[in-house]
Scaffold this motif. Sequence first.
Motif, PDB file in Angstrom:
ATOM      1  N   MET A  58      14.822  28.940 -23.234  1.00 50.41           N
ATOM      2  CA  MET A  58      16.226  28.797 -23.611  1.00 50.41           C
ATOM      3  C   MET A  58      16.367  28.181 -24.998  1.00 50.41           C
ATOM      4  O   MET A  58      15.760  27.149 -25.298  1.00 50.41           O
ATOM      5  CB  MET A  58      16.955  27.918 -22.595  1.00 50.41           C
ATOM      6  CG  MET A  58      18.453  27.812 -22.818  1.00 50.41           C
ATOM      7  SD  MET A  58      19.217  26.772 -21.550  1.00 50.41           S
ATOM      8  CE  MET A  58      20.941  27.203 -21.773  1.00 50.41           C
ATOM      9  N   ASP A  59      17.166  28.843 -25.814  1.00 51.83           N
ATOM     10  CA  ASP A  59      17.601  28.278 -27.087  1.00 51.83           C
ATOM     11  C   ASP A  59      18.825  27.414 -26.777  1.00 51.83           C
ATOM     12  O   ASP A  59      19.828  27.923 -26.270  1.00 51.83           O
ATOM     13  CB  ASP A  59      17.974  29.407 -28.047  1.00 51.83           C
ATOM     14  CG  ASP A  59      18.384  28.920 -29.423  1.00 51.83           C
ATOM     15  OD1 ASP A  59      18.749  27.734 -29.558  1.00 51.83           O
ATOM     16  OD2 ASP A  59      18.366  29.735 -30.370  1.00 51.83           O
ATOM     17  N   PRO A  60      18.784  26.104 -27.059  1.00 49.42           N
ATOM     18  CA  PRO A  60      19.888  25.224 -26.662  1.00 49.42           C
ATOM     19  C   PRO A  60      21.092  25.250 -27.588  1.00 49.42           C
ATOM     20  O   PRO A  60      22.007  24.431 -27.430  1.00 49.42           O
ATOM     21  CB  PRO A  60      19.223  23.844 -26.659  1.00 49.42           C
ATOM     22  CG  PRO A  60      18.174  23.940 -27.724  1.00 49.42           C
ATOM     23  CD  PRO A  60      17.660  25.352 -27.664  1.00 49.42           C
ATOM     24  N   ALA A  62      23.818  27.097 -27.949  1.00 47.13           N
ATOM     25  CA  ALA A  62      25.157  27.214 -27.356  1.00 47.13           C
ATOM     26  C   ALA A  62      25.424  26.058 -26.391  1.00 47.13           C
ATOM     27  O   ALA A  62      26.556  25.561 -26.313  1.00 47.13           O
ATOM     28  CB  ALA A  62      25.293  28.549 -26.635  1.00 47.13           C
ATOM     29  N   ASN A 111      12.940  25.421 -28.718  1.00 45.82           N
ATOM     30  CA  ASN A 111      13.439  25.967 -27.468  1.00 45.82           C
ATOM     31  C   ASN A 111      12.733  25.309 -26.276  1.00 45.82           C
ATOM     32  O   ASN A 111      11.757  24.575 -26.449  1.00 45.82           O
ATOM     33  CB  ASN A 111      13.241  27.480 -27.436  1.00 45.82           C
ATOM     34  CG  ASN A 111      14.013  28.193 -28.537  1.00 45.82           C
ATOM     35  OD1 ASN A 111      15.036  27.698 -28.995  1.00 45.82           O
ATOM     36  ND2 ASN A 111      13.512  29.332 -28.973  1.00 45.82           N
ATOM     37  N   LYS A 336      15.994  36.839 -24.827  1.00 46.54           N
ATOM     38  CA  LYS A 336      16.838  35.696 -24.481  1.00 46.54           C
ATOM     39  C   LYS A 336      18.278  36.153 -24.290  1.00 46.54           C
ATOM     40  O   LYS A 336      18.813  36.908 -25.101  1.00 46.54           O
ATOM     41  CB  LYS A 336      16.800  34.624 -25.575  1.00 46.54           C
ATOM     42  CG  LYS A 336      15.486  33.859 -25.630  1.00 46.54           C
ATOM     43  CD  LYS A 336      15.507  32.830 -26.727  1.00 46.54           C
ATOM     44  CE  LYS A 336      14.209  32.053 -26.754  1.00 46.54           C
ATOM     45  NZ  LYS A 336      13.043  32.926 -27.001  1.00 46.54           N
ATOM     46  N   HIS A 339      21.571  31.742 -23.884  1.00 43.95           N
ATOM     47  CA  HIS A 339      22.363  31.129 -24.961  1.00 43.95           C
ATOM     48  C   HIS A 339      23.524  32.041 -25.351  1.00 43.95           C
ATOM     49  O   HIS A 339      24.629  31.584 -25.647  1.00 43.95           O
ATOM     50  CB  HIS A 339      21.483  30.808 -26.175  1.00 43.95           C
ATOM     51  CG  HIS A 339      21.015  32.012 -26.948  1.00 43.95           C
ATOM     52  ND1 HIS A 339      20.222  32.992 -26.387  1.00 43.95           N
ATOM     53  CD2 HIS A 339      21.235  32.401 -28.238  1.00 43.95           C
ATOM     54  CE1 HIS A 339      19.971  33.920 -27.295  1.00 43.95           C
ATOM     55  NE2 HIS A 339      20.577  33.592 -28.421  1.00 43.95           N
ATOM     56  N   LYS A 343      27.553  31.217 -25.026  1.00 42.79           N
ATOM     57  CA  LYS A 343      28.428  31.347 -26.199  1.00 42.79           C
ATOM     58  C   LYS A 343      29.555  32.342 -25.925  1.00 42.79           C
ATOM     59  O   LYS A 343      30.720  32.087 -26.281  1.00 42.79           O
ATOM     60  CB  LYS A 343      27.620  31.801 -27.413  1.00 42.79           C
ATOM     61  CG  LYS A 343      28.442  31.936 -28.693  1.00 42.79           C
ATOM     62  CD  LYS A 343      29.067  30.603 -29.129  1.00 42.79           C
ATOM     63  CE  LYS A 343      29.772  30.736 -30.467  1.00 42.79           C
ATOM     64  NZ  LYS A 343      30.406  29.452 -30.880  1.00 42.79           N
TER      65      LYS A 343
END
Length: 546
Positions: A58-60, A62, A111, A336, A339, A343
């Motif tokens: 996970m890209d944090p 958002a 991430n 991914k 995120h 958003k």
Amino acid sequence: MEEDILEYDVAIVGGGPAGLATAIKLKQLAAKNGTELSVCLLEKAAEIGGHILSGAVMDPIALTELIPDWQAQGAPLSVPVTEDQYLYLTETGATKLPNFLVPASMNNHGNYIISLGNVCRWLGNIAESLGVEIFPGFAAADVWRNDAGAVIGVCTGEMGRSKNGAEKGDFVPSVKIAAKQTILAEGCRGHLGKKVIDYFHLDDGKDPQTYSLGIKELWEVRPEAHQQGLVIHTAGWPLPSDTYGGSFIYHGENNQVAIGFVTGLGYKNPYLSPYDEFQRFKHHPEITKLLEGGRRISYGARAITSGGLQSLPKLSFPGGVLVGDDAGFLNVSRIKGSHAAIKSGMLAAEAVFDLIVAGDANQAIAYEAAFESSWLKEELHQSRNFKAWLSKNVLWGSVLAGLELKLFKGKVPWTLHNKLPDHLKTAPSSLYSPISYPKPDGKISFDKPSSVYLSGTNHEEDQPIHLRLRRPTEAISVNYVKFASPEQRYCPAGVYEVLEDERAQPYLQINAQNCLHCKTCDIKDPGQNIDWTTPEGSGGPNYPNM
């Protein structure tokens, strides 16, 4: 008897990251503006997170916008990525791509390796603390429209009917949820989203959506084989060069490794089995050395939208909006979507909130404009050609897609297009020979029944079947005769079997109780003859930590 109707300002269908982010953002906006706003969220699983399956890294970005102090609030993001590896596999070898050749957008520094189900459980608690009314175990079976065709809410599914449709002693009728705005956040190939897109022609002028099937296992491996924070992606063997796909291997905490295999559903060969390709993949020497002596903990599967920007439908319709994978917000090059889901939910919430506060019953078209000017649009535009390149040929397509992202950051004057939906790409079986897959050894590779058991899947057997054939005779006259019944192979749960009756005539048996709700049959059936509908609420898989 009067019809049951519950009234809310906003009704959200789906308790994944998109739906929960929408709910949280709506309540945040209401609190900030001193406005009362009633929000309900329907989730077909028995609990929030029960049907959630993702890789996941996970890209944090958002999440930080939505809940800036997520770390202080105990978000289950505890394993930062420490190393990326990209491997190209042959049958016995593995070539590592040098890190300096990897595009920046595919670098996972910053991430986290997560269980998306656990993140959703945490988000659900936050949503409830803000006053969102969450109803787990209630499936939204249909949209509710007024005489003009606008969506004015949803209808829950009935519960307590027998297979033949008769009311049983525990029968519970459908309930109508009236809402000023309805948010569809069901995930990939949402059954209500599909209806709304078709009814309002939201995908007119767009590329047909394309999909992949992701199959995942969670393993506990030997401590000496584990490297917490390591992220590995592979391409190449065992899939043929003209078939999009690859694997992911994420080393989480407690010696646990999430290992999965993604197969693009645009493949031609009807004898190909994504499940068996995954089991074969695990016998590659590079993978076997990781799994040997380990223990498989859980199993699951889920379809993934992968058409990208070119396939995004219009995001709003009279009475509601599409968010997350119900619309197709997934960055295929980064593998991914969480995120992007969060958003999109935030952008939708802002547009819907302004509409309701203004007393406007029109469409939330401001959502479209907000997306166009967002970092999410820029990110998806950058990676818009990735899957199209790899679908042509995995090896040289990877090179061209990598160059496009690395050298030009996606800012090229061309956009590649997909002209056919995945089901129409399936070729007649006469053009191919059956594939002989190795027999599972019960240690590294496994059969479908033992895998389904690990998914915790359960459906009440005496209920109307939720996998419906639009034209029942075509299961044999078309699928069996022309395509060798590919549903037996593309389904990762053994739902579909071709058997013989007492006259030695073939017939299709549907084992609906095995269904993982992956939606692959709804997507890949060559004649679009299989319609996935909602079973009774709370039925389906029960994914812990997936």
